[in-house]
Scaffold this motif. Sequence first.
Motif, PDB file in Angstrom:
ATOM      1  N   LEU A   1      -0.032  -3.947   1.919  1.00  0.00           N
ATOM      2  CA  LEU A   1       0.768  -2.723   1.923  1.00  0.00           C
ATOM      3  C   LEU A   1       1.789  -2.756   0.788  1.00  0.00           C
ATOM      4  CD1 LEU A   1       1.464  -2.477   5.758  1.00  0.00           C
ATOM      5  CD2 LEU A   1      -0.245  -1.223   4.443  1.00  0.00           C
ATOM      6  N   PRO A   2       2.066  -1.612   0.174  1.00  0.00           N
ATOM      7  CA  PRO A   2       3.116  -1.578  -0.851  1.00  0.00           C
ATOM      8  C   PRO A   2       4.490  -1.826  -0.217  1.00  0.00           C
ATOM      9  CG  PRO A   2       2.319   0.629  -0.376  1.00  0.00           C
ATOM     10  CD  PRO A   2       1.449  -0.309   0.395  1.00  0.00           C
ATOM     11  N   ALA A   3       5.489  -2.037  -1.065  1.00  0.00           N
ATOM     12  CA  ALA A   3       6.818  -2.407  -0.577  1.00  0.00           C
ATOM     13  C   ALA A   3       7.406  -1.368   0.370  1.00  0.00           C
ATOM     14  CB  ALA A   3       7.753  -2.635  -1.752  1.00  0.00           C
ATOM     15  N   ALA A   4       7.147  -0.088   0.115  1.00  0.00           N
ATOM     16  CA  ALA A   4       7.668   0.963   0.999  1.00  0.00           C
ATOM     17  C   ALA A   4       6.628   2.058   1.116  1.00  0.00           C
ATOM     18  CB  ALA A   4       8.969   1.523   0.437  1.00  0.00           C
ATOM     19  N   ALA A   5       6.709   2.830   2.207  1.00  0.00           N
ATOM     20  CA  ALA A   5       5.717   3.885   2.425  1.00  0.00           C
ATOM     21  C   ALA A   5       5.923   5.062   1.475  1.00  0.00           C
ATOM     22  CB  ALA A   5       5.779   4.351   3.872  1.00  0.00           C
TER      23      ALA A   5
END
Length: 283
Positions: A132-136
């Motif tokens: 998953l990337p650092a934030a949505a």
Amino acid sequence: MKLIIGGVRGTNTVAQPDFVKYGGETTSLLIESQAGGRILIDAGTGIRSLGARLAEDPGSRSVLLLITHYHLDHIVGLPSLGLLYDKEWRIKIAAQKHQEFDVESIMRRIMDKPFWPLQVSDLAASIQFESLPAAANGSPLRWDGLEIRWCPLHHPGGCTAYRIDEPATGASLVFATDVEWAESSEEEQSLLRALCVQPKPADLLLMDAQYEASEYEKFRGWGHSTWEEGLALATSLGIPRLRLIHHDPQKNDEALDRLNAEITTQAPFASLARSSEELNLSS
Ligand SMILES: [Zn+2]
Ligand SMILES: [Zn+2]
């Protein structure tokens, strides 16, 4: 949306008879959407019974497993997830990278010689990994009628809080385990506050409460919060239900009963989470 709590214990599993009321299995949750979506969060030892429940579920043979971080109490149950050994199942395992480790490398490491008899390549289920990337970044991950958002937490080595929304019913929850609130920066605190209230205040917050304020100084820097901090956070944000989780393995049922009585007297909307507890959420 329904939440089933598979494990509530922090740090390590405990199996003595005076720990059965609250439960001795480590962290794992199952979220079931009305549309049939299934999400597991964390693979502590509590995942074994949640996997058995899914195996008996007549619904779809696919599940998303989200991991908060790679401390052993949150992944040690993974090799005991029965669905891994069933060719009918499709399992997506997703997590953020923590330091240089991604979720696929961690799973290959714990299911490798000399730690486990089978390797990932031997598993019958179809397994897919996602970093998953650092934030949505405003666009949530979607899974069978559920939306997933997340933010980083202050914890040694890093940890991720997840928010799950069910747009069809408006139900939502936030799971923030393994967070040290007192050591969190203002930015870290505001990210978790935002996750709890955007796009709307969550119906339920599950929050790390391994310690009490009176004992916290002994454990400063170990990565955990107090129940008093969880209560203050939920109250300030207007969250209507709070379950405190990641119980100290030193505290047996008698000790947790005493704490629970103190908590529920102060705040009837809050209590200590218990293994096998089921909560129906709808707005
Ligand atoms: Zn933990
Ligand atoms: Zn941890």
